[in-house]
Design an enzyme around this catalytic site. Structure first.
Site, PDB file in Angstrom:
ATOM      1  N   ASP A   1       8.710   4.225 -10.022  1.00 10.28           N
ATOM      2  CA  ASP A   1       9.409   3.914  -8.770  1.00 10.28           C
ATOM      3  C   ASP A   1      10.922   3.809  -8.998  1.00 10.28           C
ATOM      4  O   ASP A   1      11.505   2.744  -8.972  1.00 10.28           O
ATOM      5  CB  ASP A   1       8.837   2.666  -8.093  1.00 10.28           C
ATOM      6  CG  ASP A   1       8.040   3.082  -6.868  1.00 10.28           C
ATOM      7  OD1 ASP A   1       7.758   4.286  -6.741  1.00 10.28           O
ATOM      8  OD2 ASP A   1       7.724   2.228  -6.026  1.00 10.28           O
TER       9      ASP A   1
ATOM     10  N   LYS B   1       4.586  12.304  -3.375  1.00  9.59           N
ATOM     11  CA  LYS B   1       5.424  11.240  -2.800  1.00  9.59           C
ATOM     12  C   LYS B   1       6.262  11.845  -1.674  1.00  9.59           C
ATOM     13  O   LYS B   1       7.003  12.796  -1.904  1.00  9.59           O
ATOM     14  CB  LYS B   1       6.316  10.656  -3.900  1.00  9.59           C
ATOM     15  CG  LYS B   1       7.132   9.460  -3.447  1.00  9.59           C
ATOM     16  CD  LYS B   1       7.775   8.758  -4.646  1.00  9.59           C
ATOM     17  CE  LYS B   1       8.661   7.608  -4.197  1.00  9.59           C
ATOM     18  NZ  LYS B   1       9.273   6.914  -5.342  1.00  9.59           N
TER      19      LYS B   1
ATOM     20  N   ASP C   1       8.290   6.361   7.943  1.00  8.69           N
ATOM     21  CA  ASP C   1       7.922   7.706   8.403  1.00  8.69           C
ATOM     22  C   ASP C   1       7.048   8.459   7.397  1.00  8.69           C
ATOM     23  O   ASP C   1       6.637   9.593   7.649  1.00  8.69           O
ATOM     24  CB  ASP C   1       9.190   8.516   8.714  1.00  8.69           C
ATOM     25  CG  ASP C   1      10.103   8.644   7.503  1.00  8.69           C
ATOM     26  OD1 ASP C   1       9.739   8.151   6.408  1.00  8.69           O
ATOM     27  OD2 ASP C   1      11.201   9.220   7.646  1.00  8.69           O
ATOM     28  N   GLY C   2       6.816   7.844   6.231  1.00  6.82           N
ATOM     29  CA  GLY C   2       5.978   8.500   5.232  1.00  6.82           C
ATOM     30  C   GLY C   2       6.695   9.617   4.481  1.00  6.82           C
ATOM     31  O   GLY C   2       6.083  10.336   3.692  1.00  6.82           O
TER      32      GLY C   2
ATOM     33  N   GLY D   1       2.646   3.863   1.357  1.00  5.41           N
ATOM     34  CA  GLY D   1       3.106   4.156   2.714  1.00  5.41           C
ATOM     35  C   GLY D   1       3.620   5.578   2.857  1.00  5.41           C
ATOM     36  O   GLY D   1       3.759   6.099   3.961  1.00  5.41           O
ATOM     37  N   ARG D   2       3.930   6.180   1.713  1.00  6.37           N
ATOM     38  CA  ARG D   2       4.405   7.568   1.795  1.00  6.37           C
ATOM     39  C   ARG D   2       3.963   8.378   0.577  1.00  6.37           C
ATOM     40  O   ARG D   2       4.497   9.446   0.305  1.00  6.37           O
ATOM     41  CB  ARG D   2       5.914   7.597   1.916  1.00  6.37           C
ATOM     42  CG  ARG D   2       6.630   6.908   0.755  1.00  6.37           C
ATOM     43  CD  ARG D   2       8.061   7.271   0.796  1.00  6.37           C
ATOM     44  NE  ARG D   2       8.855   6.463  -0.106  1.00  6.37           N
ATOM     45  CZ  ARG D   2      10.120   6.682  -0.344  1.00  6.37           C
ATOM     46  NH1 ARG D   2      10.725   7.682   0.251  1.00  6.37           N
ATOM     47  NH2 ARG D   2      10.787   5.915  -1.161  1.00  6.37           N
TER      48      ARG D   2
ATOM     49  N   ASP E   1       4.861  -4.931  -7.201  1.00  4.72           N
ATOM     50  CA  ASP E   1       4.191  -3.678  -6.839  1.00  4.72           C
ATOM     51  C   ASP E   1       4.783  -2.505  -7.602  1.00  4.72           C
ATOM     52  O   ASP E   1       4.220  -1.412  -7.595  1.00  4.72           O
ATOM     53  CB  ASP E   1       4.283  -3.419  -5.328  1.00  4.72           C
ATOM     54  CG  ASP E   1       5.701  -3.511  -4.818  1.00  4.72           C
ATOM     55  OD1 ASP E   1       6.322  -4.575  -4.982  1.00  4.72           O
ATOM     56  OD2 ASP E   1       6.203  -2.514  -4.263  1.00  4.72           O
TER      57      ASP E   1
ATOM     58  N   GLY F   1       0.847  -1.211   0.000  1.00  9.45           N
ATOM     59  CA  GLY F   1       0.000   0.000   0.000  1.00  9.45           C
ATOM     60  C   GLY F   1       0.871   1.245   0.000  1.00  9.45           C
ATOM     61  O   GLY F   1       2.068   1.182   0.293  1.00  9.45           O
TER      62      GLY F   1
ATOM     63  N   ARG G   1      -1.114  -1.362 -10.398  1.00  8.13           N
ATOM     64  CA  ARG G   1       0.056  -2.215 -10.602  1.00  8.13           C
ATOM     65  C   ARG G   1      -0.349  -3.677 -10.560  1.00  8.13           C
ATOM     66  O   ARG G   1      -1.467  -3.995 -10.162  1.00  8.13           O
ATOM     67  CB  ARG G   1       1.097  -1.975  -9.511  1.00  8.13           C
ATOM     68  CG  ARG G   1       0.627  -1.020  -8.530  1.00  8.13           C
ATOM     69  CD  ARG G   1       1.247  -0.813  -7.220  1.00  8.13           C
ATOM     70  NE  ARG G   1       1.023   0.586  -6.853  1.00  8.13           N
ATOM     71  CZ  ARG G   1       1.991   1.450  -6.547  1.00  8.13           C
ATOM     72  NH1 ARG G   1       3.227   1.031  -6.464  1.00  8.13           N
ATOM     73  NH2 ARG G   1       1.718   2.702  -6.277  1.00  8.13           N
TER      74      ARG G   1
HETATM   75  P1  AMP Z   1       9.283   0.882  -2.858  1.00  7.75           P
HETATM   76  O1  AMP Z   1      10.454   0.026  -2.563  1.00  7.75           O
HETATM   77  O2  AMP Z   1       9.577   2.342  -2.963  1.00  7.75           O
HETATM   78  O3  AMP Z   1       8.482   0.392  -4.010  1.00  7.75           O
HETATM   79  O4  AMP Z   1       8.339   0.789  -1.563  1.00  7.75           O
HETATM   80  C1  AMP Z   1       7.849  -0.411  -1.070  1.00  7.75           C
HETATM   81  C2  AMP Z   1       6.820  -0.157   0.004  1.00  7.75           C
HETATM   82  O5  AMP Z   1       7.409   0.517   1.123  1.00  7.75           O
HETATM   83  C3  AMP Z   1       5.652   0.698  -0.424  1.00  7.75           C
HETATM   84  O6  AMP Z   1       4.500   0.199   0.191  1.00  7.75           O
HETATM   85  C4  AMP Z   1       6.018   2.069   0.091  1.00  7.75           C
HETATM   86  O7  AMP Z   1       4.896   2.867   0.285  1.00  7.75           O
HETATM   87  C5  AMP Z   1       6.699   1.705   1.403  1.00  7.75           C
HETATM   88  N1  AMP Z   1       7.645   2.747   1.844  1.00  7.75           N
HETATM   89  C6  AMP Z   1       8.852   3.050   1.325  1.00  7.75           C
HETATM   90  N2  AMP Z   1       9.434   4.057   2.000  1.00  7.75           N
HETATM   91  C7  AMP Z   1       8.581   4.408   2.989  1.00  7.75           C
HETATM   92  C8  AMP Z   1       8.604   5.394   4.036  1.00  7.75           C
HETATM   93  N3  AMP Z   1       9.625   6.210   4.208  1.00  7.75           N
HETATM   94  N4  AMP Z   1       7.530   5.457   4.863  1.00  7.75           N
HETATM   95  C9  AMP Z   1       6.477   4.637   4.709  1.00  7.75           C
HETATM   96  N5  AMP Z   1       6.399   3.697   3.754  1.00  7.75           N
HETATM   97  C10 AMP Z   1       7.430   3.572   2.899  1.00  7.75           C
HETATM   98 MG    MG Z   2       6.955   0.896  -5.018  1.00  7.68          MG
END
Ligand code: AMP
Ligand code: MG
Length: 484
Positions: free
Chosen positions: A258, A109, A121-122, A88-89, A248, A86, A179
């Protein structure tokens, strides 16, 4: 006109199982660092707002007019393992409708935590958001479907990673953020009706011209398979390594997105992986087509219940579609690579295929630069160093005689090659230099120079010599990092 976007929210018609409503978390001191005027113009985004209003909206401090922000639910296979994820940020502000009637996801983002943040931390670092801005715009310039970047706003806040870094919010634009992992989520956690609804919605949104003869799910699988085969062939054309091809991170509309640990090849090496966490080379350069195929099998698996009520029959039907991938990809890849050395599709023969194989082997053995080898073949760069050696020269002779056997006029070949072979790519050492200047010295000049160049990689009138040199010591220990 005082609203920035023309919003609509069709995704929310799927129902609340697919997202959570969430507001961006305000930041301390938003300041607009980058704004992509040509993209704004292209998409009919209002350019009359002043900088401080833009900074407030694009940091999430002020809710854009018409926005109903959400975080999208999705799951995914990360390095082969299934998990719930989902946004997350990232927070989706809405779907902007451009004057031509097209629909664009507008996403912030790094806009703060959401119900899917888990322990994150989002937030996002300035460095990572600048990198995504630069590389996504470079990919677009290269003619490769990609998410776009509208803006980077600095937050005035610190982000805690391995060290303390400056924070930023990126405004990302895509045809959608649906996705493979969205389908895996629906299959695993929702009802079959929801999976069906998502399938029909996605077909209508991304493949409106495709007639669904009988089976919507199989039709979608086939369309995505075609888009992905084309996309990966394009990545291979320019030496792009995505670095984290988890399901994803694979878009249903066939856009690259991404840009975490991605990087471009300097010297040719199919086993090359830059990502610090990709220790087994799962996402190495030459493995990308296999992984795309594997990811498509995850999509097929997610769709099984709506392909056919009998699982064995559904598997059989899905497998038939999936089995198209290797030959389709090989055909696209061969055509792409042949064009890079001057052969159009109808002149591809076994000799041309052997010639290509010989070139790839030579490049790997010589650790020749991928981009510059093709520029040397097309005559844009003068041969020097290894290109003056016997083996390259005899390869060139063979290639020239095959061109004449095929009756291909050299000027025509050159013209075609110019469209396939970029004059420059965002080389890792140049990217890092540009990011360093912004982050350490608040100096945007090197970044903007590089950005301007990589946005126009085929411009025959430009002098890109400053950006064409590979790093002196090769890639050494260059490594990229995820999720920063
Ligand atoms: P990614 O590797 O960027 O595709 O991210 C994989 C998952 O980790 C996704 O669900 C992102 O939303 C979550 N995510 C990555 N960085 C953060 C962050 N700093 N805070 C919260 N969720 C994160
Ligand atoms: Mg991603």
């Amino acid at each position: 006109m005082d609203s920035l976007f023309h919003f609509n929210h069709s995704y929310q018609s799927l129902g609340e199982a697919f997202f959570k409503k969430v507001l961006p978390t305000p930041v301390g001191a938003p300041a607009l660092l980058l704004f992509n005027h040509s993209l704004a113009l292209e998409l009919g985004i209002n350019q009359e707002l002043n900088q401080s209003v833009l900074a407030a909206i694009l940091s999430g401090n002020q809710l854009a007019a018409g926005s109903t922000p959400i975080a999208q639910a999705y799951a995914g296979h990360q390095f082969g393992y299934f998990t719930m994820l989902g946004d997350g940020r990232a927070i989706l502000l809405g779907e902007h409708i451009s004057p031509d009637g097209k629909r664009w996801d507008i996403q912030l983002k790094g806009a703060g935590p959401t119900p899917y943040s888990r322990r994150g931390d989002g937030r996002a670092t300035l460095r990572a958001m600048l990198r995504e801005y630069l590389i996504s715009e470079a990919m677009h310039g290269l003619g490769i479907p990609s998410s776009r970047s509208l803006a980077v706003v600095t937050t005035g806040e610190k982000v805690f990673r391995e060290e303390i870094q400056a924070g930023a919010v990126l405004t990302r634009i895509m045809k959608s953020h649906i996705r493979v992992g969205t389908f895996e989520y629906a299959r695993q956690f929702l009802k079959t009706e929801d999976l069906e609804k998502l399938t029909l919605y996605t077909l209508e949104r991304h493949y409106p011209d495709v007639k669904v003869e009988q089976n919507a799910a199989l039709t979608l699988l086939e369309q995505v398979l075609h888009q992905q085969a084309r996309l990966i062939a394009n990545w291979m054309r320019v030496g792009f390594i995505h670095g984290v091809m988890n399901t994803d991170n694979m878009s249903i509309a066939g856009e690259t997105f991404d840009y975490g640990p991605c990087a471009f090849l300097n010297s040719y090496d199919p086993t090359k992986a830059f990502s610090s966490i990709d220790t087994n080379g799962r996402y190495a350069f030459g493995n990308q087509p296999n992984i795309a195929h594997w990811n498509l099998s995850c999509l097929a698996n997610a769709l099984l219940p709506i392909i056919h009520s009998d699982t064995d029959t559904a598997v059989k039907m899905a497998t038939e579609v999936l089995n198209q991938f290797p030959s389709l990809y090989t055909q696209l890849y061969t055509a792409t690579m042949a064009a890079k050395i001057g052969f159009d599709e109808k002149s591809i023969s076994n000799e041309v295929i052997d010639l290509l194989k010989e070139l790839m082997q030579w490049m790997q053995k010589e650790q020749a630069d991928y981009t510059n080898t093709f520029l040397t073949i097309q005559g844009t760069l003068l041969p020097s160093g290894t290109y003056n050696g016997n083996s390259f020269e005899s390869w060139m002779e063979k290639r020239n005689s095959l061109l004449s056997v095929a009756g291909i006029n050299v000027d025509k070949a050159k013209l075609m090659m110019h469209q396939q072979n970029p004059l420059l790519i965002p080389r890792n050492h140049r990217v890092e230099e540009a990011l360093d200047a912004v982050v350490a010295n608040n100096d945007l000049r090197p970044f903007n120079q590089l950005l301007q160049a990589v946005q126009h990689p085929y411009d025959p009138a430009a002098d890109y010599s400053a950006f064409q040199e590979p790093p002196v010591n090769g890639d050494g220990f260059y490594a990229t990092y995820c999720g920063t």
